[in-house]
Design a protein around this motif. Structure first.
Motif, PDB file in Angstrom:
ATOM      1  N   UNK A 231      66.369 -28.051 -11.026  1.00 30.34           N
ATOM      2  CA  UNK A 231      65.268 -27.792 -10.134  1.00 30.34           C
ATOM      3  C   UNK A 231      65.307 -26.372  -9.595  1.00 30.34           C
ATOM      4  N   UNK A 232      66.501 -25.852  -9.421  1.00 32.12           N
ATOM      5  CA  UNK A 232      66.618 -24.515  -8.843  1.00 32.12           C
ATOM      6  C   UNK A 232      65.995 -23.438  -9.721  1.00 32.12           C
ATOM      7  N   UNK A 233      65.857 -23.708 -11.016  1.00 37.31           N
ATOM      8  CA  UNK A 233      65.301 -22.716 -11.930  1.00 37.31           C
ATOM      9  C   UNK A 233      63.788 -22.819 -12.068  1.00 37.31           C
ATOM     10  N   UNK A 234      63.193 -23.808 -11.488  1.00 36.80           N
ATOM     11  CA  UNK A 234      61.760 -24.024 -11.621  1.00 36.80           C
ATOM     12  C   UNK A 234      60.996 -23.406 -10.457  1.00 36.80           C
ATOM     13  N   UNK A 235      60.211 -22.386 -10.755  1.00 36.50           N
ATOM     14  CA  UNK A 235      59.398 -21.755  -9.713  1.00 36.50           C
ATOM     15  C   UNK A 235      58.353 -22.715  -9.161  1.00 36.50           C
ATOM     16  N   UNK A 236      57.810 -23.566 -10.023  1.00 39.60           N
ATOM     17  CA  UNK A 236      56.805 -24.540  -9.589  1.00 39.60           C
ATOM     18  C   UNK A 236      57.393 -25.488  -8.554  1.00 39.60           C
ATOM     19  N   UNK A 237      58.592 -26.009  -8.818  1.00 39.30           N
ATOM     20  CA  UNK A 237      59.209 -26.945  -7.878  1.00 39.30           C
ATOM     21  C   UNK A 237      59.724 -26.232  -6.633  1.00 39.30           C
ATOM     22  N   UNK A 238      60.211 -25.020  -6.777  1.00 41.63           N
ATOM     23  CA  UNK A 238      60.627 -24.248  -5.600  1.00 41.63           C
ATOM     24  C   UNK A 238      59.453 -24.077  -4.652  1.00 41.63           C
ATOM     25  N   UNK A 239      58.307 -23.765  -5.219  1.00 40.43           N
ATOM     26  CA  UNK A 239      57.108 -23.572  -4.410  1.00 40.43           C
ATOM     27  C   UNK A 239      56.639 -24.906  -3.811  1.00 40.43           C
TER      28      UNK A 239
END
Length: 185
Positions: free
Chosen positions: A1-9
């Motif tokens: 999850x840490x690598x996903x910009x979509x999920x971070x946002x």
């Protein structure tokens, strides 16, 4: 999850979302492929729906629905058809059926908060179960005789839906929300 910009946002305003995902993944025997499928489905949903525009309770329903869809599709169908077993739901969310395992303290008057999101999600989804409900939602765990713990969780967790003008029974709204999520992924 840490690598996903979509999920971070999508998850930027709270640590509760990753914690819920981790708790459910830890409670189930999952392969790396299943974890990747969960993450991919979360990314697709939040990307297509511009995930930052959702309120807290909707994101929790999205996360839970996608986890169920990827890891226990039969349980998801049972929930949507109102025939799920509460024991199976307990095993999915917390890895066991012992009610004491759900409570962080030994206080029977305890009411879940957002800190204990997994417990709150369990009690909300318990409303869609029809088997073994008594083991989780009566007698000693009732905080007030007139309202069960399940009713309190639904009321405190899903009250914002009332403010947004949604009409109907909250349980029916939950089911409809879950079905709508499935059409997107």
């Amino acid at each position: 999850m840490e690598q996903s910009n979509t999920l971070k946002q999508a998850f930027s305003e709270g640590v509760y979302y990753p914690k819920l995902i981790d708790t459910i993944l830890d409670s189930n025997t999952v392969s790396l492929r299943e974890v990747e499928t969960v993450i991919r489905n979360l990314e697709i949903y939040f990307y297509l729906q511009d995930g930052t525009n959702f309120d807290f309770d909707h994101k929790i329903i999205v996360i839970t629905t996608i986890l169920l869809h990827c890891l226990k599709p039969s349980l998801l169908q049972d929930l949507l058809n109102w025939r799920a077993d509460a024991h199976e739901l307990a095993r999915f969310i917390k890895g066991g059926t012992d009610i004491k395992k759900f409570f962080p303290i030994d206080d029977i008057t305890y009411v879940p908060t957002y800190e204990d999101l997994d417990l709150m999600v369990f009690y909300i989804l318990l409303s869609l179960c029809r088997v073994n409900i008594k083991n989780y939602d009566e007698d000693t765990i009732d905080v007030a005789p007139e309202k069960t713990l399940r009713e309190q969780c639904i009321e405190s967790f899903m009250t914002p839906n009332k403010r947004f003008g949604m009409r109907g029974n909250l349980i029916d709204l939950l089911r409809k929300d879950m079905e709508k999520i499935l059409t997107i992924i």
